[in-house]
Design a protein around this motif. Structure first.
Motif, short mmCIF file in Angstrom:
data_model
loop_
_atom_site.label_atom_id
_atom_site.label_comp_id
_atom_site.label_asym_id
_atom_site.label_seq_id
_atom_site.Cartn_x
_atom_site.Cartn_y
_atom_site.Cartn_z
N ALA A 101 0.83 -1.30 0.07
CA ALA A 101 0.08 0.11 0.03
C ALA A 101 0.76 1.09 -0.03
N GLY A 102 1.95 1.47 0.76
CA GLY A 102 2.93 2.30 0.62
C GLY A 102 3.47 2.52 -0.69
N LEU A 103 3.61 1.58 -1.46
CA LEU A 103 4.08 1.99 -2.76
C LEU A 103 3.34 2.53 -3.74
N GLY A 104 1.66 2.01 -3.40
CA GLY A 104 0.78 2.88 -4.35
C GLY A 104 0.68 4.32 -3.87
N VAL A 105 0.80 4.66 -2.59
CA VAL A 105 0.50 6.10 -2.23
C VAL A 105 2.02 6.75 -2.55
N GLY A 106 2.99 6.21 -2.50
CA GLY A 106 4.42 6.86 -2.89
C GLY A 106 4.40 7.03 -4.39
N LEU A 107 4.04 6.03 -5.17
CA LEU A 107 3.89 6.32 -6.69
C LEU A 107 3.06 7.49 -7.09
N ALA A 108 2.12 7.76 -6.37
CA ALA A 108 1.28 8.91 -6.51
C ALA A 108 1.75 10.08 -6.03
N PHE A 109 2.60 10.21 -5.12
CA PHE A 109 3.12 11.33 -4.49
C PHE A 109 4.31 11.69 -5.52
N GLY A 152 -4.85 1.09 5.02
CA GLY A 152 -4.84 2.45 4.00
C GLY A 152 -4.42 3.62 4.28
N PHE A 153 -4.70 4.02 5.53
CA PHE A 153 -4.17 5.28 6.02
C PHE A 153 -2.55 5.13 6.58
N ASP A 154 -2.36 3.78 7.11
CA ASP A 154 -0.78 3.94 7.90
C ASP A 154 -0.03 4.03 6.35
N ALA A 155 -0.63 3.58 5.28
CA ALA A 155 0.36 3.51 4.13
C ALA A 155 0.89 4.98 3.75
N ILE A 156 0.07 6.08 4.13
CA ILE A 156 0.77 7.32 3.94
C ILE A 156 1.83 7.57 4.87
N THR A 157 1.81 7.20 5.97
CA THR A 157 2.77 7.21 7.01
C THR A 157 4.03 6.43 6.43
N VAL A 158 3.92 5.21 5.71
CA VAL A 158 4.82 4.51 5.41
C VAL A 158 5.56 5.33 4.22
#
Length: 423
Positions: free
Chosen positions: A121-129, A331-337
């Protein structure tokens, strides 16, 4: 060492000594972004240590006569803090009190199990970042992945491994399409992805609740509870180290996702366009990049990565059936990761492992030392706080600010200016 002599009627010879490679390396480390993540974790751990000591009953008791016998309080503080982090290590890495190695290494396998969905999930959030998008729709995308993967797993009969592959693909596609809605709205209408992903989270939650309460879709046959039937063996991720451990092949899938994301961002032309759009959309548009298309495509890929997290939950961790809380806040912890990993695939891998260790070891801290589990959550929150304020971290440790010359260089420049004026 290099020597440069300046010649002229008014100039004096100067000797310029080139900095050593070790000094250059050190300057690059202290001025980079990775050091901020490390220092943020360090500060959070220190603050967590203070909270552990402050909530310890023995420390509170010895504090009452600190000036009479200060050594008692110092010993109590050390015992409380060291005991807490020793318990964290035993619960997350290796239990030295175990009878054999196989039992002692079980905490590490639990850490890897908890880290698996966080990494994906962190990869998905980070890629969008990296593309300039703030994807906070991880919860909804995980729920849609669980719904699609769970439907294929429980409602369709196929042999292994085709059944498992079909369920994984269905979950990734569902999550990608769900995230693609936000990307499409961003590309076509300019709707902010924060608002759309929040709304999609709510829609996904209630849509899954309806599916879990409806016979023939996800609800277990003959049951009135909002829960699916157990996942069939043909659709379950195999155990990675044997039946005595809960670690499954989802961890290997997460590692493959890390390698893919790194290649995508650092070695592919599509990743270059993602990064260009993230740095400056206007400049990317002038360079001929279709910014709207990049927004849509990056959200599709980000959703598919987050879908791996949802699939690993239902086909690897919660194989006995799942309910509406299957996302477990991942899903929200992934933002922190993603923030801690600085949106870098390798950094996200490390951050996911760290938070997996916090989650696993936190239970041992609570059970063996009586430390509230909320302290671990406070440490995680402090990490986010300091990650979000790099200038504060640099100021606390006296590190140079990016783009700002050091005091030594500033003094040298002023001295040079004075010499030019006097000449």
């Amino acid at each position: 060492m290099s020597v440069v002599e300046t010649k002229g009627p008014l100039a004096e010879p100067e000797t310029v000594v080139a900095p050593s490679r070790w000094r250059v390396a050190f300057q690059q480390i202290v001025s980079g972004n990775a050091i901020i993540s490390v220092l943020a974790v360090l500060i959070a751990v220190v603050v967590g240590s203070i909270m552990i000591a402050a909530t310890n009953e023995e420390v509170q008791e010895t504090a009452g006569y600190f000036f009479a016998r200060p050594g008692d309080m110092i010993a109590a503080v050390w015992q409380a803090v060291s005991g807490a982090y020793a318990a964290l290590f035993r619960g997350a890495i290796y239990n030295f009190n175990a009878d054999d190695f196989a039992t002692g290494i079980r905490p590490l396998t639990e850490t890897l199990k908890f880290a698996t969905p966080l990494i994906a999930a962190g990869l998905g959030v980070g890629l969008a970042f990296r593309a300039g998008l703030f994807n906070i729709g991880g919860q909804g995308q995980m729920l849609m992945a669980a719904a699609a993967g769970g439907y294929v797993a429980t409602q369709i009969d196929m042999p292994f491994p085709l059944h498992l592959i079909a369920a994984v693909i269905a979950g990734m596609v569902a999550a990608a399409l769900w995230a693609g809605i936000a990307g499409l709205l961003k590309a076509r209408t300019g709707a902010h992805e924060v608002i759309t992903t929040i709304m999609l989270n709510h829609i996904a939650f209630y849509l899954l609740a309806w599916m879990l309460a409806t016979q023939g879709i996800l609800q277990a046959p003959g049951s009135s509870n909002p829960k699916t039937a157990p996942m069939p063996d043909s659709a379950v991720l195999p155990s990675l180290l044997g039946d005595s451990y809960k670690l499954h092949w989802g961890f290997l899938v997460a590692l493959a996702a890390v390698a893919f994301t790194w290649w995508l961002l650092e070695r592919s032309s599509l990743g270059f366009r993602f990064r260009a759009v993230g740095e400056n959309p206007a400049a990317a548009r002038v360079a001929g990049i279709d910014v709207g298309k990049m927004y849509f495509v990056v959200m599709l890929i980000a959703g598919a990565l987050i879908g791996i997290a949802g699939i690993s939950q239902i086909l690897g961790t919660e194989t006995s059936g799942f309910g509406g809380s299957i996302d477990a806040g991942i899903g929200f912890d992934a933002i922190t990761v993603a923030l801690l990993g600085r949106s870098s695939p390798i950094g996200i891998l490390g951050a996911g492992l760290l938070f997996g260790a916090f989650k696993t070891g936190g239970f041992t801290m609570q059970s063996s030392q009586g430390i509230p589990i909320e302290i671990v959550l406070v440490v995680q929150s402090l990490i986010v706080l300091f990650i979000a304020a790099p200038p504060l971290v640099r100021a606390m440790f006296g590190l140079p600010q990016p783009g700002r010359p050091s005091r030594k260089k500033t003094r040298a420049a002023k001295k040079s200016q004075k010499q030019e004026v006097s000449a």
